[in-house]
Design an enzyme around this catalytic site. Structure first.
Site, PDB file in Angstrom:
ATOM      1  N   ARG A  38       0.880  -1.238   0.075  1.00 14.29           N
ATOM      2  CA  ARG A  38       0.056   0.045   0.077  1.00 14.29           C
ATOM      3  C   ARG A  38       0.843   1.290  -0.215  1.00 14.29           C
ATOM      4  O   ARG A  38       0.465   2.413  -0.458  1.00 14.29           O
ATOM      5  CB  ARG A  38      -0.843  -0.108   1.168  1.00 14.29           C
ATOM      6  CG  ARG A  38      -1.999  -1.040   0.777  1.00 14.29           C
ATOM      7  CD  ARG A  38      -2.981  -1.216   2.343  1.00 14.29           C
ATOM      8  NE  ARG A  38      -4.089  -1.808   1.805  1.00 14.29           N
ATOM      9  CZ  ARG A  38      -4.953  -2.357   2.665  1.00 14.29           C
ATOM     10  NH1 ARG A  38      -4.834  -2.387   3.999  1.00 14.29           N
ATOM     11  NH2 ARG A  38      -6.032  -2.941   1.994  1.00 14.29           N
ATOM     12  N   LYS A 199     -18.634 -18.205  -1.987  1.00 14.01           N
ATOM     13  CA  LYS A 199     -20.032 -18.505  -1.903  1.00 14.01           C
ATOM     14  C   LYS A 199     -20.778 -17.345  -2.834  1.00 14.01           C
ATOM     15  O   LYS A 199     -20.103 -16.550  -3.199  1.00 14.01           O
ATOM     16  CB  LYS A 199     -20.445 -17.798  -0.585  1.00 14.01           C
ATOM     17  CG  LYS A 199     -19.805 -19.195   0.258  1.00 14.01           C
ATOM     18  CD  LYS A 199     -20.507 -18.535   2.029  1.00 14.01           C
ATOM     19  CE  LYS A 199     -20.420 -19.751   2.753  1.00 14.01           C
ATOM     20  NZ  LYS A 199     -20.979 -19.415   4.312  1.00 14.01           N
ATOM     21  N   GLY A 357      -8.876 -10.351  -2.811  1.00 12.49           N
ATOM     22  CA  GLY A 357      -7.679 -10.529  -1.780  1.00 12.49           C
ATOM     23  C   GLY A 357      -7.313 -12.238  -2.079  1.00 12.49           C
ATOM     24  O   GLY A 357      -6.154 -12.180  -2.398  1.00 12.49           O
ATOM     25  N   GLY A 380     -12.748  -4.325  -0.560  1.00 13.06           N
ATOM     26  CA  GLY A 380     -14.289  -3.789  -0.712  1.00 13.06           C
ATOM     27  C   GLY A 380     -14.666  -2.802  -1.793  1.00 13.06           C
ATOM     28  O   GLY A 380     -15.692  -2.973  -2.279  1.00 13.06           O
TER      29      GLY A 380
HETATM   30  P1  ADP Z   1     -11.440 -13.149  -3.297  1.00 15.09           P
HETATM   31  O1  ADP Z   1     -11.015 -12.870  -2.026  1.00 15.09           O
HETATM   32  O2  ADP Z   1     -10.754 -13.083  -4.297  1.00 15.09           O
HETATM   33  O3  ADP Z   1     -12.772 -12.212  -3.414  1.00 15.09           O
HETATM   34  P2  ADP Z   1     -13.203 -15.311  -2.235  1.00 15.09           P
HETATM   35  O4  ADP Z   1     -12.830 -14.559  -0.768  1.00 15.09           O
HETATM   36  O5  ADP Z   1     -14.591 -15.201  -2.761  1.00 15.09           O
HETATM   37  O6  ADP Z   1     -12.283 -14.527  -3.345  1.00 15.09           O
HETATM   38  O7  ADP Z   1     -13.067 -16.732  -2.229  1.00 15.09           O
HETATM   39  C1  ADP Z   1     -11.764 -17.479  -2.141  1.00 15.09           C
HETATM   40  C2  ADP Z   1     -12.153 -18.941  -1.440  1.00 15.09           C
HETATM   41  O8  ADP Z   1     -12.856 -19.548  -2.104  1.00 15.09           O
HETATM   42  C3  ADP Z   1     -10.764 -19.323  -1.486  1.00 15.09           C
HETATM   43  O9  ADP Z   1     -10.376 -19.549   0.228  1.00 15.09           O
HETATM   44  C4  ADP Z   1     -11.046 -20.905  -2.031  1.00 15.09           C
HETATM   45  O10 ADP Z   1     -10.305 -21.710  -1.115  1.00 15.09           O
HETATM   46  C5  ADP Z   1     -12.583 -20.930  -1.843  1.00 15.09           C
HETATM   47  N1  ADP Z   1     -13.021 -21.905  -2.850  1.00 15.09           N
HETATM   48  C6  ADP Z   1     -12.944 -21.790  -4.131  1.00 15.09           C
HETATM   49  N2  ADP Z   1     -13.314 -22.923  -4.611  1.00 15.09           N
HETATM   50  C7  ADP Z   1     -13.965 -23.784  -3.770  1.00 15.09           C
HETATM   51  C8  ADP Z   1     -14.511 -24.874  -3.716  1.00 15.09           C
HETATM   52  N3  ADP Z   1     -14.883 -25.573  -5.027  1.00 15.09           N
HETATM   53  N4  ADP Z   1     -15.139 -25.478  -2.471  1.00 15.09           N
HETATM   54  C9  ADP Z   1     -14.639 -24.627  -1.448  1.00 15.09           C
HETATM   55  N5  ADP Z   1     -14.054 -23.425  -1.196  1.00 15.09           N
HETATM   56  C10 ADP Z   1     -13.811 -22.861  -2.502  1.00 15.09           C
HETATM   57 MG    MG Z   2     -11.260 -13.467   0.018  1.00 14.70          MG
END
Ligand code: ADP
Ligand code: MG
Length: 402
Positions: A38, A199, A357, A380
């Site tokens: 940062r 999710k 992240g 965010g």
């Molecule tokens: P970002 O931080 O890039 O926005 P998210 O926080 O939404 O991404 O999602 C990342 C998480 O999703 C990771 O910890 C990863 O392990 C999990 N993930 C991805 N695919 C699966 C899956 N099929 N089952 C369980 N967890 C998953």
């Molecule tokens: Mg994340």
């Protein structure tokens, strides 16, 4: 994108006081920062203003002190780390407004840099109190916002202050806004979006915004399971939000009407237990997942199909890993996508913008951080922008750009 002013629009700033909003909310361990990305991001803006002879006063929040002073959340905690990156000494000023700030400005020479204390020590910051914003603004000749990551909050030092001073985007803010505009604001078509992660529930608004804007929506990660379930696929004991299958169907219908193709995996990597290289690991068609198996990555054929789609696209916006990439071998599809995106970008056929992240961590794991067009570390703010929301800190720069 509405017009905003940049440092190029500043006249002679010699001896003028620049109030510069930056993000110095650094991850700390044992009294020093574990990651100074940062600071690296805001370094060009700070040094440019300093070189041009302005007295630079940095405004930043640090943690969540909730409107009260807290010695461990003083920005003085990061003074050493910031000095290390800038290669210059800072004057720490334990206030954001008032006589102490005025006296400090008197001591600073042209080109010197001062660091004001945590803006969130005062309740007026998060309340966006105009009196608080005006009290800070009174010390400056102009305001520069270089903290895109704080732009989704309408706070006194991200929004309120722009009503009292001529306001400019710093170099990091300028780069971020240009990249985001190239990815979703005014992108070159065809545009693909890859959305993955755990999710659907955390990214419903993102998906709803994207289906109306992109030609290809590629869904991976845990959230793909919910979409597969909505199409009648039995996903066994995979992470799946069964209560959101109607929402997923609705998104697929909207996409159909908008001319957006939704791509779901047709093969997946499954296992009976969630562990590294488990004995029960196998790849199968999505219709062959057993009751006691869980989907932890998209399959190799799906990853290849995805790469083929990207070959036909000019622009990609990517948020969310395709699998549980922290655990081998469920990183395979995410790593392969990262390398494809990097190669297409380097060839000049794809403009690629990624954020989130875990997505940023996955790109680093693949070793391609420097090979994509732009990586947003804004968290965010990046997600709210993906949702199509107007960010108050950005809107303020475009509205108060005189
Ligand atoms: P970002 O931080 O890039 O926005 P998210 O926080 O939404 O991404 O999602 C990342 C998480 O999703 C990771 O910890 C990863 O392990 C999990 N993930 C991805 N695919 C699966 C899956 N099929 N089952 C369980 N967890 C998953
Ligand atoms: Mg994340």
């Amino acid at each position: 994108m509405a017009a905003f002013k940049t440092l190029d629009d500043l006249g002679d700033v010699t001896g003028k006081v620049a109030l510069v909003r930056v993000d110095l909310n650094l991850p700390m361990k044992g009294g020093s920062a574990t990651d100074v990305t940062r600071v690296e991001a805001v370094k060009p803006t700070i040094l440019e203003l300093s070189k041009k002879g302005a007295k630079v006063l940095l405004l930043a929040h640090f943690g969540r002190p909730g409107g009260q002073r807290s010695s461990v959340l003083s920005t003085s905690m990061v003074t050493g780390d910031v000095e290390g990156v800038l290669g210059k000494e800072l004057m720490f000023i334990p206030e954001v407004a008032g006589p102490v700030v005025e006296q400090s400005i008197g001591i600073l020479r042209n080109g010197d840099i001062g660091l004001l204390d945590n803006t969130r020590f005062w309740p007026g910051e998060e309340a966006n109190d105009p009196n608080f914003a005006q009290a800070i603004a009174a010390h400056g000749d102009f305001f520069v916002n270089d903290a895109f990551s704080a732009a989704h909050r309408a706070h006194a030092t991200t929004e309120g202050i722009t009503h009292f001073l001529p306001s400019y985007a710093g170099r990091a803010m300028e780069a971020e806004l240009k990249a985001l505009d190239a990815a979703l604001g005014n992108p070159e078509a065809p545009v693909a979006a890859v959305v993955g992660g755990a999710k659907v529930s955390t990214k419903l608004a993102v998906l709803e915004n994207l289906v109306g804007r992109v030609q290809h929506l590629i869904i991976g990660g845990g959230m793909a399971n919910t979409f597969l379930a909505a199409r009648g696929v039995n996903v066994g004991k995979s992470l799946c939000e069964h209560d959101l299958t109607d929402q997923a169907s609705k998104i697929m219908d909207t996409a159909d009407h908008a001319g957006c193709t939704v791509h779901l995996p047709y093969d997946v990597v499954v296992s009976k237990e969630f562990a590294a290289n488990p004995a029960s690991l196998r790849t199968c068609n999505v219709h062959e997942v057993a009751e006691d198996e869980m989907i932890l990555d998209i399959g190799a054929s799906a990853a290849e199909a995805l790469a083929d789609v990207l070959k036909t696209c000019r622009t990609l916006v990517w948020n969310g890993p395709l699998g549980a990439f922290e655990t081998e071998p469920f990183d395979a599809a995410t790593m392969s996508l990262a390398r494809h995106v990097a190669a297409l970008t380097q060839e000049g056929s794809l403009i690629s913008v990624a954020g989130g992240g875990d997505t940023v961590a996955a790109l680093a794991q693949a070793g391609v951080t420097g090979d994509v067009t732009y990586i947003s570390t804004a968290g965010g703010a990046f997600l709210e922008w993906m949702e199509g929301k107007e960010l108050p800190g950005v809107a303020a720069l475009t509205a108060n750009n005189g």
